[in-house]
Scaffold this motif. Structure first.
Motif: not given
Length: 215
Positions: A98-102, A136-138
């Motif tokens: 999912f591109p907008h999840l980190t 991981l937070s990106q």
């Protein structure tokens, strides 16, 4: 988990596949618990199509696929969901993050789907091993494709499985990162005594395959 493939032919391409020699299409192939299968084929030979058949994403084929003796055509939605949550894990060629999840959120989706197999700290441990802890937070969309492949690999490790399907999982990784990822996969599959199926373009020595076939 045992997979039986019997006389499988992709329906839209059946004339083309019947004209070529294959150790999978139109053949009988059994993958038992704990076996490691490498499927090698050039681009356009149906590697991704086969993986989608085995995961019951596509049904446009002749022949039969059995999961533990059950024909997948007869498996209902509830049973399918249970298999995908508890027995079959997958790394798609197109990853399907999912591109907008980190990165962490993408991985956690699998970890918390049912009773968690691992504590969340395992995400950090695996990410450290695969050199992606700093991202991981990106958002997944901001990560390189090689980083996204490693995110998808860790995500696949987070759920229970008796069968791991991987469709060209290392295509954007260098040699060092491939070995790190392969070591993690070997450990997790061995721990679970899982069957393992990997597709790729070329031969490799990343795993001690019990079977190697040309598609």
């Amino acid at each position: 988990m045992q997979i039986d493939i019997n006389n499988l032919i992709p329906a839209p391409l059946k004339d083309r596949f019947r004209e070529r020699t294959s150790q999978v299409w139109g053949q009988k192939l059994v993958i038992q618990k704990g076996e490691w299968l490498k499927i090698k084929a050039p681009s356009g030979s149906g590697k991704t199509t086969l993986i989608h058949f085995l995961y019951k994403l596509r049904h446009d084929f002749e022949g039969d696929i059995l999961w533990d003796g059950k024909n997948i055509r007869a498996i209902d939605a509830t049973t399918l969901a249970a298999y995908r949550q508890q027995h079959i894990s997958i790394v798609f060629q197109d990853l399907r993050l999912f591109p907008h999840l980190t990165a962490r959120e993408n991985i956690n989706l699998k970890r918390v789907m049912q009773q968690p197999l691992y504590d969340e700290s395992m995400i950090d441990q695996m990410a450290e091993r695969l050199s992606i802890a700093p991202i991981l937070s990106q958002q997944a969309a901001t990560c390189s494709y090689g980083e996204q492949q490693r995110i998808a690999i860790i995500r696949a490790m987070m759920q229970p499985f008796d069968l791991l399907l991987m469709d060209e999982p290392f295509s954007h990784l260098d040699t060092e990162n491939i070995e790190r990822a392969a070591a993690l996969i070997r450990e997790e599959c061995t721990k679970r005594q899982a069957a393992f199926i990997l597709t790729d373009l070329e031969d490799d020595t990343h795993f001690a395959y019990t079977k190697q076939v040309d598609l």
